[in-house]
Design a protein around this motif. Structure first.
Motif, PDB file in Angstrom:
ATOM      1  N   UNK A  81       5.767  -5.350  -6.353  1.00  0.00           N
ATOM      2  CA  UNK A  81       5.404  -4.324  -6.263  1.00  0.00           C
ATOM      3  C   UNK A  81       7.088  -3.343  -6.305  1.00  0.00           C
ATOM      4  N   UNK A  82       7.196  -2.309  -6.676  1.00  0.00           N
ATOM      5  CA  UNK A  82       8.376  -1.826  -6.909  1.00  0.00           C
ATOM      6  C   UNK A  82       9.516  -1.779  -8.247  1.00  0.00           C
ATOM      7  N   UNK A  83      10.416  -1.086  -7.996  1.00  0.00           N
ATOM      8  CA  UNK A  83      11.183  -1.467  -9.304  1.00  0.00           C
ATOM      9  C   UNK A  83      10.294  -0.666 -11.252  1.00  0.00           C
ATOM     10  N   UNK A  98       3.470   5.973  -4.532  1.00  0.00           N
ATOM     11  CA  UNK A  98       3.600   6.135  -3.016  1.00  0.00           C
ATOM     12  C   UNK A  98       2.747   5.341  -1.918  1.00  0.00           C
ATOM     13  N   UNK A  99       2.554   5.568  -1.167  1.00  0.00           N
ATOM     14  CA  UNK A  99       1.519   4.910   0.028  1.00  0.00           C
ATOM     15  C   UNK A  99       0.053   4.938  -0.868  1.00  0.00           C
ATOM     16  N   UNK A 100      -1.055   4.140  -0.675  1.00  0.00           N
ATOM     17  CA  UNK A 100      -1.970   4.152  -0.076  1.00  0.00           C
ATOM     18  C   UNK A 100      -2.727   3.633  -0.124  1.00  0.00           C
ATOM     19  N   UNK A 101      -4.542   3.603   0.719  1.00  0.00           N
ATOM     20  CA  UNK A 101      -4.816   2.307   0.951  1.00  0.00           C
ATOM     21  C   UNK A 101      -6.091   1.522   0.488  1.00  0.00           C
ATOM     22  N   UNK A 125      -8.109  -0.176  -0.014  1.00  0.00           N
ATOM     23  CA  UNK A 125      -8.530  -0.964   0.948  1.00  0.00           C
ATOM     24  C   UNK A 125      -9.466  -2.277  -0.410  1.00  0.00           C
ATOM     25  N   UNK A 159      -2.663   7.304   4.474  1.00  0.00           N
ATOM     26  CA  UNK A 159      -1.395   6.899   4.157  1.00  0.00           C
ATOM     27  C   UNK A 159      -0.651   8.758   3.293  1.00  0.00           C
ATOM     28  N   UNK A 180       3.514   9.994   2.922  1.00  0.00           N
ATOM     29  CA  UNK A 180       4.181   9.066   2.117  1.00  0.00           C
ATOM     30  C   UNK A 180       5.227  10.411   1.919  1.00  0.00           C
ATOM     31  N   UNK A 207       0.739   4.040   7.221  1.00  0.00           N
ATOM     32  CA  UNK A 207      -0.375   4.055   7.408  1.00  0.00           C
ATOM     33  C   UNK A 207      -0.939   4.230   8.505  1.00  0.00           C
ATOM     34  N   UNK A 244       6.433   1.689   6.277  1.00  0.00           N
ATOM     35  CA  UNK A 244       7.035   1.231   4.672  1.00  0.00           C
ATOM     36  C   UNK A 244       8.441   2.000   4.715  1.00  0.00           C
ATOM     37  N   UNK A 281      10.312   2.876   1.223  1.00  0.00           N
ATOM     38  CA  UNK A 281      11.481   2.147  -0.248  1.00  0.00           C
ATOM     39  C   UNK A 281      12.704   2.557  -0.502  1.00  0.00           C
ATOM     40  N   UNK A 315      14.507  -2.295  -6.345  1.00  0.00           N
ATOM     41  CA  UNK A 315      13.732  -1.559  -5.045  1.00  0.00           C
ATOM     42  C   UNK A 315      13.698  -2.371  -3.890  1.00  0.00           C
ATOM     43  N   UNK A 350      11.598  -2.714  -0.312  1.00  0.00           N
ATOM     44  CA  UNK A 350      10.239  -2.201  -0.120  1.00  0.00           C
ATOM     45  C   UNK A 350      10.453  -2.631   1.352  1.00  0.00           C
ATOM     46  N   UNK A 351      10.641  -2.126   2.498  1.00  0.00           N
ATOM     47  CA  UNK A 351       9.783  -3.193   3.430  1.00  0.00           C
ATOM     48  C   UNK A 351       8.716  -2.348   4.455  1.00  0.00           C
ATOM     49  N   UNK A 352       7.365  -3.231   5.155  1.00  0.00           N
ATOM     50  CA  UNK A 352       6.795  -3.233   5.684  1.00  0.00           C
ATOM     51  C   UNK A 352       6.589  -3.461   6.840  1.00  0.00           C
ATOM     52  N   UNK A 371      -5.468  -6.784   5.353  1.00  0.00           N
ATOM     53  CA  UNK A 371      -6.902  -6.476   5.044  1.00  0.00           C
ATOM     54  C   UNK A 371      -7.894  -6.524   6.460  1.00  0.00           C
ATOM     55  N   UNK A 392       7.257  -7.085   6.357  1.00  0.00           N
ATOM     56  CA  UNK A 392       7.177  -8.219   5.217  1.00  0.00           C
ATOM     57  C   UNK A 392       8.727  -7.139   4.403  1.00  0.00           C
ATOM     58  N   UNK A 393       9.582  -7.704   3.357  1.00  0.00           N
ATOM     59  CA  UNK A 393      10.232  -6.836   2.704  1.00  0.00           C
ATOM     60  C   UNK A 393      10.170  -7.462   1.058  1.00  0.00           C
ATOM     61  N   UNK A 394      10.117  -7.125   0.641  1.00  0.00           N
ATOM     62  CA  UNK A 394      10.053  -7.609  -1.331  1.00  0.00           C
ATOM     63  C   UNK A 394      11.777  -7.037  -1.809  1.00  0.00           C
ATOM     64  N   UNK A 407      12.800  -6.059  -6.164  1.00  0.00           N
ATOM     65  CA  UNK A 407      11.892  -6.767  -7.086  1.00  0.00           C
ATOM     66  C   UNK A 407      13.499  -5.850  -8.244  1.00  0.00           C
TER      67      UNK A 407
END
Lengths: 75, 403
Positions: A62-64, A70-73, A75, B119, B121, B146, B167, B169, B189, B191-193, B210, B242-244, B246
């Motif tokens: 994800x990212x870049x 944006x955030x989304x569910x 599931x 969610x 943002x 979220x 989250x 970004x 980028x 991103x941290x959750x 999930x 979680x931290x990512x 990219x």
């Protein structure tokens, strides 16, 4: 690391402040091709956002991206 | 000096750079209406989307985006650890761009609503050209929250709270005009959750997983026991954070016969031990009123540290996951698009318009995620089932109008 990066950025900030007489090597009147809509990979934003969504919900990465998510569910 | 002080200097310096830069323009005034469809792995997602953008004066552009997913899922995930379901997700974004002096700033708010997932943002970005408009620097920040819940039993109207996820970004990008026909850009980028709420009413720990997915373990740990070859399932348990990171590089090249070639590469890594790469190319070729678009993309990733298709016994590790998106796998995407432009010289209040069709075939191949349905329904020994793979058809039809 952050100290060095910050120093470089501050130096760059002062350097760029004196660039008002900068002569671009591609003049404004030479940018017709660059401004053509086909040069924008996200030229249709609603479709670019959709492709971004399709991949980001099915991949761990994800990212870049070419568009911001944006955030989304999802599931 | 504290680490946070370095961060402050870093962003202050970036901001100084940005504020000294040069001209920018507002996005086009346009409206798009799209129908989209995804079918693959016994999952169907379709629905409409609209995007409308309008200027207010010479320095402000506002936009509204609405997007709906109608989801019918009998995917391998819900066949194994749930029951097929139908639901709707609605996403709405309201945003504004400001052209202030020689700086472009944007703000947006996005809301995504499902019956078991909410969610929100907020996003902020700033970008500007400098070096005679040859270079563009942009930075951005987004914060999301979220609220995750889970359906209780088979009642479609009863849910229990499971987690709240915060989250953040952080984005930075740099674009450069190289020649009269070529540009290149680099993006980064982080991103941290973090799952922040207290455990839900059921006492389930608050984590980032999930709530419907389950890991698999052997019913018996004795290889001579027939139950050694039988899978059982239990709720996944992920870390709370979680931290990512990219890093991407993209390029655009205008070809002598008035077509365009695009390429991209992205490298990704995160604190769960996943490393991923994707590379893509596309070619855009206008012919009269038509615009043809061909694209190819490959993606691969390694598994998360706590992923396993089959654990030896229940509770073997602190964190255990079997989400196929955390496995080692790859996908390949091939697609094309056809657009027809109309009213190219204007028609009434319309400057121009286009109708478009787009199709992609995405093939997913998993290296260590097995089709556990063969064990459950067919008695194939656990851990020897076929590796899972499927194809997905992705289509969009859309109309765009510029005014």
């Amino acid at each position: 690391m952050m100290r060095h990066l910050s120093f470089i950025l501050i130096a760059a900030a002062f350097l760029f402040s004196g660039c008002s007489s900068w002569e671009p090597w591609v003049k404004p009147y030479e940018r017709e091709n660059l401004s053509d809509p086909i040069m924008n990979v996200a030229r249709d934003p609603v479709v670019a956002a959709y492709h971004h969504h399709v991949f980001e919900t099915r991949e761990a990465a994800r990212g870049a991206g070419a568009v911001s998510g944006g955030g989304c569910g999802c599931n | 000096m504290r680490y946070s002080s370095y961060i402050q200097i870093f962003f202050l310096s970036l901001f100084t750079l940005v504020m000294q830069a040069n001209a920018a323009v507002l996005p086009d005034e346009r409206a798009d209406a799209m129908l989209h469809s995804y079918e693959g792995g016994e999952l169907e997602v379709s629905g409409p989307a609209i995007l409308v953008r309008k200027n207010i004066g010479n320095s402000t552009s506002v936009f509204y985006n609405a997007y709906i997913d109608n989801i019918t899922s009998a995917s391998i995930d819900v066949q194994i650890s749930g029951s097929p379901y139908e639901e709707e997700r609605t996403e709405q974004t309201l945003g504004v761009d400001f052209l202030t002096g020689k700086t472009t700033m944007n703000f947006s708010f996005t809301d995504s609503t499902e019956n078991d997932y909410e969610a929100n943002t907020i996003s902020f970005g700033i970008s500007q050209d400098f070096f005679g408009d040859l270079s563009t620097l942009s930075i951005g920040y987004a914060q999301g929250t979220d609220d995750v819940s889970k359906r209780v039993g088979n009642d479609p109207l009863v849910f229990e709270d499971r987690a709240s996820i915060e989250r953040h970004n952080y984005r930075i990008g740099f674009s450069q005009i190289l020649t009269k026909n070529a540009t290149i850009s680099i993006g980064f980028e982080t991103i941290t959750d973090e799952a922040t709420s207290t455990p839900g009413s059921s006492g389930t720990p608050t984590t980032l997983n999930n709530p419907y997915r389950q890991y698999s373990y052997r019913l018996s740990s004795n290889p001579s026991d027939p139950e050694y070859n039988v899978r059982r399932f239990a709720d996944e348990l992920y870390p709370r954070t979680r931290t990512s990171n990219a890093l991407s590089i993209r390029g655009n090249y205008f070809l002598p016969w008035k077509s365009a070639f695009h390429y991209e590469y992205r490298w990704f890594t995160d604190s769960w031990g996943i490393e991923a790469n994707n590379i893509g190319v596309s070619y855009v070729h206008p012919i009269g009123h038509f615009v043809l678009d061909f694209r190819y993309r490959i993606y691969s990733q390694t598994q998360a540290d706590f992923y396993s298709d089959l654990f030896e016994f229940a509770g073997e590790f602190t964190y255990m996951g079997r989400d196929k998106e955390l496995s080692t796998y790859s996908n390949t995407s091939v697609g094309f698009g056809v657009g027809y432009e109309f009213a190219k010289n204007g028609w009434g209040w319309i400057d121009k318009g286009s109708v478009n069709f787009s199709y992609d075939l995405i093939s997913f191949e998993y290296d260590n995620f097995r089709d556990a349905r063969e064990n459950i329904a067919g008695g194939v020994p656990a851990g020897t089932e076929s590796l899972y793979a499927f194809d997905a058809d992705v289509m969009q039809v859309f109309v765009s109008i510029w005014y």
